[in-house]
Design a protein around this motif. Sequence first.
Motif, mmCIF file in Angstrom:
data_model
loop_
_atom_site.group_PDB
_atom_site.id
_atom_site.type_symbol
_atom_site.label_atom_id
_atom_site.label_comp_id
_atom_site.label_asym_id
_atom_site.label_seq_id
_atom_site.Cartn_x
_atom_site.Cartn_y
_atom_site.Cartn_z
ATOM 1 N N PHE A 86 -6.203 4.341 2.671
ATOM 2 C CA PHE A 86 -5.673 3.185 2.052
ATOM 3 C C PHE A 86 -5.860 2.770 3.521
ATOM 4 N N ARG A 109 -1.179 8.904 -11.012
ATOM 5 C CA ARG A 109 -0.659 10.912 -11.293
ATOM 6 C C ARG A 109 -1.506 11.461 -11.802
ATOM 7 N N SER A 132 2.680 14.850 -1.283
ATOM 8 C CA SER A 132 2.547 15.034 -3.274
ATOM 9 C C SER A 132 2.481 16.309 -3.450
ATOM 10 N N VAL A 138 10.972 6.318 -1.062
ATOM 11 C CA VAL A 138 9.567 5.639 -0.142
ATOM 12 C C VAL A 138 10.660 3.990 0.603
ATOM 13 N N LEU A 143 6.351 16.458 -4.548
ATOM 14 C CA LEU A 143 6.499 15.763 -5.097
ATOM 15 C C LEU A 143 6.400 16.643 -6.552
ATOM 16 N N ARG A 144 4.869 18.079 -6.930
ATOM 17 C CA ARG A 144 4.639 18.605 -7.497
ATOM 18 C C ARG A 144 5.397 20.100 -7.757
ATOM 19 N N ARG A 196 -4.016 17.294 -0.956
ATOM 20 C CA ARG A 196 -4.019 17.242 -2.255
ATOM 21 C C ARG A 196 -4.368 18.285 -3.161
ATOM 22 N N HIS A 206 9.070 6.354 7.762
ATOM 23 C CA HIS A 206 10.531 7.035 8.202
ATOM 24 C C HIS A 206 9.923 8.924 7.458
ATOM 25 N N GLU A 212 1.726 2.084 -3.422
ATOM 26 C CA GLU A 212 0.497 1.828 -4.480
ATOM 27 C C GLU A 212 -0.100 3.421 -3.710
ATOM 28 N N ARG A 213 0.586 3.964 -2.951
ATOM 29 C CA ARG A 213 -0.228 5.292 -1.680
ATOM 30 C C ARG A 213 0.882 6.132 -2.779
ATOM 31 N N ALA A 214 2.196 6.160 -2.910
ATOM 32 C CA ALA A 214 2.989 6.477 -3.442
ATOM 33 C C ALA A 214 2.836 6.759 -4.846
ATOM 34 N N LEU A 215 2.181 5.705 -5.631
ATOM 35 C CA LEU A 215 1.684 6.020 -7.375
ATOM 36 C C LEU A 215 0.926 6.504 -7.010
ATOM 37 N N LEU A 216 -0.336 7.338 -6.356
ATOM 38 C CA LEU A 216 -1.133 7.598 -6.354
ATOM 39 C C LEU A 216 -1.010 9.449 -5.543
ATOM 40 N N ASP A 217 0.579 9.441 -4.947
ATOM 41 C CA ASP A 217 0.957 10.698 -4.524
ATOM 42 C C ASP A 217 2.053 11.559 -5.515
ATOM 43 N N GLY A 218 1.910 10.674 -7.002
ATOM 44 C CA GLY A 218 2.305 11.266 -7.727
ATOM 45 C C GLY A 218 3.773 11.222 -8.213
ATOM 46 N N ALA A 219 4.300 9.744 -7.238
ATOM 47 C CA ALA A 219 5.784 9.491 -7.664
ATOM 48 C C ALA A 219 5.843 8.386 -8.902
ATOM 49 N N THR A 220 7.288 8.814 -9.310
ATOM 50 C CA THR A 220 7.181 7.953 -10.779
ATOM 51 C C THR A 220 8.148 6.429 -9.666
ATOM 52 N N GLU A 276 1.200 -0.874 0.287
ATOM 53 C CA GLU A 276 0.077 0.065 0.109
ATOM 54 C C GLU A 276 0.621 1.376 0.053
ATOM 55 N N ILE A 277 1.854 1.102 0.224
ATOM 56 C CA ILE A 277 2.612 2.137 0.297
ATOM 57 C C ILE A 277 2.810 3.494 -0.954
ATOM 58 N N TYR A 308 4.217 6.905 5.108
ATOM 59 C CA TYR A 308 5.700 6.222 4.894
ATOM 60 C C TYR A 308 6.492 6.442 6.836
#
Lengths: 369, 371
Positions: B81, B73, B99, A279, B102-103, B150, B89, A263-271, A260-261, B87
């Motif tokens: 979730f 994205r 997010s 992450v 990142l933007r 967001r 850390h 997946e969340r990063a993916l949704l947050d816009g990370a490549t 999930e971490i 995260y």
Amino acid sequence: MSSRGSLFWRRIRPSLLSYAGLAPFLAFALFPFYWMLITSLKADPNLYDLKRNPFWFSSVDGNTHQPYHKDIIVPASFSEGVIQWKVAQGAATTRSDSVQNPEPIAFIGAQKIESPVDGRLAAIRVPSGKIAHPNEVIGFIEVASPSLTHYRYLISTPFYRWLRVSLVTGLVVMLITLLLAVPAAYALARLDFRGNRMLGIVIFLTYLIPPTILFIPFSQFVGALKIDNTIWSLILTYPTFTVPFCTWLLMGFFRSVPKEIEERALLDGATRMQILRLVVIPVVLPGIITAAIFAFTLSFQEYVYGLTFISSTINRTLPVGITVDMVRGDVYFWGPLMAAAVLGSIPVVIVYALSLDYFISGMTTGAVK
Amino acid sequence: MAEVVLENVEKRFGDVRAVAGIDLTIRDKEFVILVGPSGCGKTTTLRMIAGLEEVSGGDIKIAGRSVTHLPPRDRDIAMVFQSYALYPHMTVAKNMSFSLRLRGMPRDQVATRVRDVAAILGLSDHLDRKPRQLSGGQRQRVAVGAALCRQAGVLLFDEPLSNLDAKLRVHMRTELKRLHQSVQSTMVYVTHDQVEAMTMGDRIVIMNAGVICQVGTPLEVYDRPVSRFVAGFIGSPPMNFFEGELVPDGSGVALALPGDLRLSLPRPELASRAGRKVSFGIRPEHISVAQSGRPLSDLAWAAVASPARVPAVIEVVEPLGHRVVVTARGEAGTFQMETEIHAGVRQGDRVDLWFDMNRAYLFDGETEATL
């Protein structure tokens, strides 16, 4: 006072049983280290004195009940002459083989008498101005135990050179291993592609082939590349066992990262690369450090490749150098051997001590649930 | 405008159709609940909207734009979730602003946004903590906060309350509902808990076996379930069902239940269906206790036009406070009813129970559709 004592006792008592259970294991695990340390600190006469308690030091001879001493004998090749002492009675002496240009303790004419051991000039039989003859005992040196004499002796050997070769090899191999194993383990653990499982198994199988078989073909490669007898032969061959091992170790760590971490990063816009860098790697940092330590220690202690690919004394790694140079024929130089082993284990101890916190930190707690 | 439209959306895992071609329009700023038993396809549907699951067929549009093949994205969505997915850390503030950073949002704007969201969620004092230093409820709020930061057009929730204890869950239910009124995002919320669905949603989408059974407001699906499945899924304690048969009764029709029980139905239009096998459903709150043949003053029983008398033995009495759930056994089977605590029923009592036949449901014995 008594209340404080009882408080201490109350805190200790519940864990007393655990300590009692751990004690035999600790004794078993630590005994070789104890033996190594005590051997490295014993002066030679103490080391070979069978009448004394071998588990502790003694400065008194078990047979004669006199302090350990070493006679100073005029070599048979010398011609007789007037002796001139350079050190006073009771002064410390330094063994001649541990320094480059040893200070003589006495002169017979122009001939130099050097101290055979580290110790204290206890008695002078033939005082300055008298005639000394070949094979004559002109005095003796009292030897103290424990002493650092074996450690001093290492200076005259290529010990520090071997240590440097081992450290450089270990660190470079560690870096190469991480560069290869981290992406490989992540790909095998997380990405979906054909032959994923198969590839993982094959990597593990390569780890199972023992180096004692692999060194034969490897020596051909090393010879063909003309890197035999150089540090490169080790830097190129050690990853063949550290990379598979660390890849498997890291796969477990990557699998433990909750999906999930990512997946969340993916949704947050990370490549993908950002996910890995920002992450996943921070979360599995304890695992990566563990893998790094294993890569370092595995190459630091490696023996077979080090023995076969390196032929000159000066380019040897520490384990090979010690065992080849400090065992001559069937004579074991136990003191220097153990002193070298003690010093050689210090880098590993430091590496472990620095990363102990990461080892036991529960970095992933709090990520989910 | 963040309207979410699913057109014939399908998901296959090998030969299994997890989602079997569903059509659904979620209006802008609506709070829609996807509810159903586990394995009904509701989470898969949500993950397809999020872009975490590839769509096997059909089209998904967000704000009028087809996003079916866009990466997550680029969809203007945020998701909370079930496991919170914080995260570990990063501090709370970094978690919430990930997010935005990142933007490449300027640092002062990020700080303002995080502060505002933290204030809404009561997290202002915890911004420098790591997730492991927080309680379950706080972590849950951080997860919500990260999604809110967001300011996405669509917020997706995947069973966000299922890891909380019962009391906190009730509290967060209210919080989320209040939040929806203030943030003006379209919200899609997946749960298996029909109570959450009833209490939170503007509309409820009830799913079963990969298809949508019914879409409607909470009261619609409660009062007018389209099928036996929906009727049984919505409501707590659940609706009682009896298998029976429609039989002619004078000019109208009656229900014949096992044990020679005949209940007359105030549904003359069903006369043509006499002889059909049906399921008879009645909610626990539409059954009342009578002792010595006299209905008690429970509910508005005076207004009940056609009560049907059913003799039964009280088996279990479960007090909930001012209400009590009673399990009774009659000739037709075991069923539950809900009544006032003062009704004075005790275990082992033989009583006459009254079914409010105006509030009874009939389902076709084969299609299970509501008659």
